[in-house]
Design an enzyme around this catalytic site. Structure first.
Site, short mmCIF file in Angstrom:
data_model
loop_
_atom_site.label_atom_id
_atom_site.label_comp_id
_atom_site.label_asym_id
_atom_site.label_seq_id
_atom_site.Cartn_x
_atom_site.Cartn_y
_atom_site.Cartn_z
N ASN A 160 109.55 8.47 21.60
CA ASN A 160 110.54 9.46 21.20
C ASN A 160 110.28 10.80 21.87
OD1 ASN A 160 111.46 7.42 19.57
ND2 ASN A 160 110.50 8.21 17.72
N HIS B 128 107.31 9.28 26.89
CA HIS B 128 108.58 9.51 27.59
C HIS B 128 108.96 10.98 27.63
CE1 HIS B 128 109.97 5.09 26.72
NE2 HIS B 128 109.06 5.17 27.65
N CYS C 50 110.29 22.48 36.46
CA CYS C 50 111.04 22.71 37.70
C CYS C 50 110.82 21.56 38.68
CB CYS C 50 110.56 24.03 38.34
SG CYS C 50 111.30 24.34 39.95
N THR D 203 111.01 0.27 17.08
CA THR D 203 111.39 0.14 18.48
C THR D 203 111.92 -1.27 18.74
OG1 THR D 203 110.66 0.31 20.80
CG2 THR D 203 109.02 -0.40 19.19
N SER D 204 112.92 -1.33 19.63
CA SER D 204 113.59 -2.63 19.88
C SER D 204 112.82 -3.49 20.87
CB SER D 204 115.00 -2.37 20.45
OG SER D 204 114.90 -1.69 21.70
N LEU E 79 113.37 -2.23 11.29
CA LEU E 79 114.50 -2.56 10.39
C LEU E 79 114.81 -4.05 10.45
CD1 LEU E 79 116.58 -1.20 8.52
CD2 LEU E 79 118.17 -1.12 10.46
C1 BV8 Z 1 108.53 2.75 34.74
C2 BV8 Z 1 114.71 8.69 28.41
C3 BV8 Z 1 107.43 2.49 36.80
C4 BV8 Z 1 114.28 9.64 27.41
C5 BV8 Z 1 114.01 6.43 28.30
C6 BV8 Z 1 108.55 -3.96 33.66
C7 BV8 Z 1 107.46 -3.10 33.84
C8 BV8 Z 1 107.66 -1.76 34.10
C9 BV8 Z 1 108.97 -1.24 34.19
C10 BV8 Z 1 110.04 -2.09 34.01
C11 BV8 Z 1 109.83 -3.44 33.75
N1 BV8 Z 1 111.05 -4.02 33.62
C12 BV8 Z 1 112.01 -3.07 33.77
C13 BV8 Z 1 111.43 -1.89 34.03
C14 BV8 Z 1 112.14 -0.64 34.31
C15 BV8 Z 1 112.45 0.18 33.06
C16 BV8 Z 1 112.84 -0.65 31.88
O1 BV8 Z 1 112.04 -0.95 31.02
N2 BV8 Z 1 114.12 -1.01 31.82
C17 BV8 Z 1 114.61 -1.76 30.69
C18 BV8 Z 1 115.99 -1.25 30.28
C19 BV8 Z 1 114.61 -3.23 31.07
N3 BV8 Z 1 111.32 1.02 32.70
C20 BV8 Z 1 111.17 2.21 33.32
O2 BV8 Z 1 111.89 2.58 34.21
C21 BV8 Z 1 110.00 3.08 32.87
N4 BV8 Z 1 109.33 3.56 34.04
O3 BV8 Z 1 108.26 1.65 34.39
O4 BV8 Z 1 108.12 3.33 35.90
C22 BV8 Z 1 106.86 3.33 37.88
C23 BV8 Z 1 105.69 2.89 38.50
C24 BV8 Z 1 105.13 3.65 39.51
C25 BV8 Z 1 105.73 4.88 39.87
C26 BV8 Z 1 106.87 5.31 39.24
C27 BV8 Z 1 107.46 4.53 38.24
C28 BV8 Z 1 110.49 4.34 32.13
C29 BV8 Z 1 110.99 3.99 30.77
C30 BV8 Z 1 111.42 5.27 30.03
C31 BV8 Z 1 112.86 5.51 30.25
N5 BV8 Z 1 113.37 6.60 29.42
N6 BV8 Z 1 114.72 7.41 27.79
C32 BV8 Z 1 115.37 9.83 26.41
O5 BV8 Z 1 116.50 10.18 26.81
O6 BV8 Z 1 115.08 9.63 25.23
S1 BV8 Z 1 113.97 4.93 27.52
C33 BV8 Z 1 114.71 4.99 26.00
O7 BV8 Z 1 114.41 3.71 25.39
C34 BV8 Z 1 114.12 6.01 25.07
O8 BV8 Z 1 113.05 6.74 25.60
C35 BV8 Z 1 113.60 5.16 23.91
O9 BV8 Z 1 112.49 5.72 23.35
C36 BV8 Z 1 113.28 3.91 24.62
C37 BV8 Z 1 113.04 2.72 23.76
O10 BV8 Z 1 114.09 2.59 22.84
P1 BV8 Z 1 113.71 2.48 21.29
O11 BV8 Z 1 112.91 3.66 20.92
O12 BV8 Z 1 113.12 1.14 21.04
O13 BV8 Z 1 115.12 2.63 20.61
P2 BV8 Z 1 116.20 1.47 20.38
O14 BV8 Z 1 117.46 2.13 19.96
O15 BV8 Z 1 116.22 0.56 21.55
O16 BV8 Z 1 115.62 0.64 19.15
C38 BV8 Z 1 115.52 1.25 17.88
C39 BV8 Z 1 114.90 0.23 16.94
O17 BV8 Z 1 114.76 0.84 15.65
C40 BV8 Z 1 115.75 -1.01 16.72
O18 BV8 Z 1 114.93 -2.16 16.83
C41 BV8 Z 1 116.28 -0.87 15.29
O19 BV8 Z 1 116.39 -2.12 14.64
C42 BV8 Z 1 115.21 -0.03 14.65
N7 BV8 Z 1 115.69 0.80 13.54
C43 BV8 Z 1 116.91 1.40 13.39
N8 BV8 Z 1 116.92 2.09 12.24
C44 BV8 Z 1 115.70 1.96 11.67
C45 BV8 Z 1 114.91 1.15 12.50
N9 BV8 Z 1 113.64 0.81 12.20
C46 BV8 Z 1 113.13 1.30 11.05
N10 BV8 Z 1 113.83 2.10 10.21
C47 BV8 Z 1 115.10 2.44 10.48
N11 BV8 Z 1 115.78 3.22 9.62
#
Ligand code: BV8
Length: 244
Positions: free
Chosen positions: A106, A123, A131, A192-193, A218
């Site tokens: 977060n 993140h 900058c 987290t999902s 959740l």
């Molecule tokens: C990188 C910006 C490499 C900030 C975000 C394998 C290995 C490495 C990388 C990859 C890989 N496969 C793919 C990748 C690339 C990519 C990736 O993962 N893509 C995905 C879509 C497949 N990863 C990257 O690019 C990462 N960088 O690996 O760099 C590298 C190496 C060398 C040199 C340079 C680079 C960077 C990842 C970060 C991206 N930035 N956001 C912002 O705007 O916030 S990601 C975004 O998703 C947010 O940061 C967020 O935190 C993150 C995860 O989401 P969640 O927090 O899980 O939120 P979500 O809504 O999905 O889920 C919420 C959950 O809560 C649900 O399960 C729900 O049921 C639950 N819930 C809801 N209500 C409640 C609850 N639980 C409890 N109580 C409740 N009340």
């Protein structure tokens, strides 16, 4: 099932063991902040390619600034406060005798406002900016940001951006996180999902290190089957119940 259960002699944890906790947007949902992938989540309203990638920022910086300015204003709304789950994790850290690390995906500041200290924002942080030209970082930025803002260090315009890790960018403090995962006895994943890497890979790392792995969410996440245990429900209920 609670930490106390695992502390009993018959179970695995001792009070000096090491705990690593990963949190995601779900822990802040009951504080009034949107998640990303729920039905009404952030990615249902805006394309992540446009606002959470370096390419999107290069293409339309004003759109990206509007996206993060809106979220920063939302976070600074007095109605948005840490909830019982944030408080329970801060209390656990204060009383835990062993190693303790909280890693959050977060970019909100609710964990620190609840009192958490051993905290990594892998993140980045919504209330920090830097900058893109010279790397100068402003740790606390509470206003809007725009292409008109001048870097206080290199005095150039157009480079100031939110200190947020976009897709394709390296998350912060990964070496420290991997070291902690390799040595932990309990890995807790909360709200987290399990869709985004490298965070989604942490449970496998912890399990391979012999840790007890538990998901508090959740509903079962994409990686639920990788955990030894899970408790489903809203964070403000399941987290205090598990850690107190
Ligand atoms: C990188 C910006 C490499 C900030 C975000 C394998 C290995 C490495 C990388 C990859 C890989 N496969 C793919 C990748 C690339 C990519 C990736 O993962 N893509 C995905 C879509 C497949 N990863 C990257 O690019 C990462 N960088 O690996 O760099 C590298 C190496 C060398 C040199 C340079 C680079 C960077 C990842 C970060 C991206 N930035 N956001 C912002 O705007 O916030 S990601 C975004 O998703 C947010 O940061 C967020 O935190 C993150 C995860 O989401 P969640 O927090 O899980 O939120 P979500 O809504 O999905 O889920 C919420 C959950 O809560 C649900 O399960 C729900 O049921 C639950 N819930 C809801 N209500 C409640 C609850 N639980 C409890 N109580 C409740 N009340």
């Amino acid at each position: 099932m609670t930490i106390a259960n695992h502390l009993k002699p018959a179970n695995r944890l001792t009070p000096t063991d090491s705990i690593v906790i990963l949190t995601g947007a779900g822990i802040s949902k009951e504080s009034g902040l949107d998640t990303f992938r729920c039905a009404d989540g952030i990615w249902a309203k805006v394309d992540l390619e446009d606002v959470a990638t370096p390419e999107g920022f290069a293409r339309d910086p004003a759109l990206v600034h509007r996206f993060y300015n809106d979220r920063r204003r939302g976070l600074l709304d007095p109605a948005v406060q840490p909830n019982a789950a944030h408080a329970a994790l801060a209390a656990l850290e204060r009383r835990w005798k062993g190693e303790f690390l909280l890693v959050t995906q977060n970019i909100d500041d609710l964990h620190e406002r609840a009192g958490s200290q051993a905290l990594i924002h892998m993140h980045g942080e919504l209330t920090a900016v830097f900058c893109g030209h010279c790397g100068h970082k402003v740790e606390r930025w509470t206003g809007d940001l725009s292409v008109e803002d001048v870097c206080p260090s290199c005095i150039r315009k157009g480079g100031m951006r939110p200190d947020v890790v976009w897709f394709g960018e390296m998350p912060y403090q990964m070496e420290r996180i991997h070291r902690a995962l390799g040595a932990c006895d309990l890995f807790l994943s909360i709200g987290t999902s399990g869709n985004v890497y490298p965070a989604a890979g942490f449970v496998a790392e912890a399990r391979n290190a012999g840790a007890l792995t538990v998901e508090l969410n959740l509903e079962p996440s994409a990686g639920a089957s990788l955990f030894a245990g899970s408790v489903n429900g809203p964070a403000t209920e399941v987290v205090p119940a598990f850690v107190d």
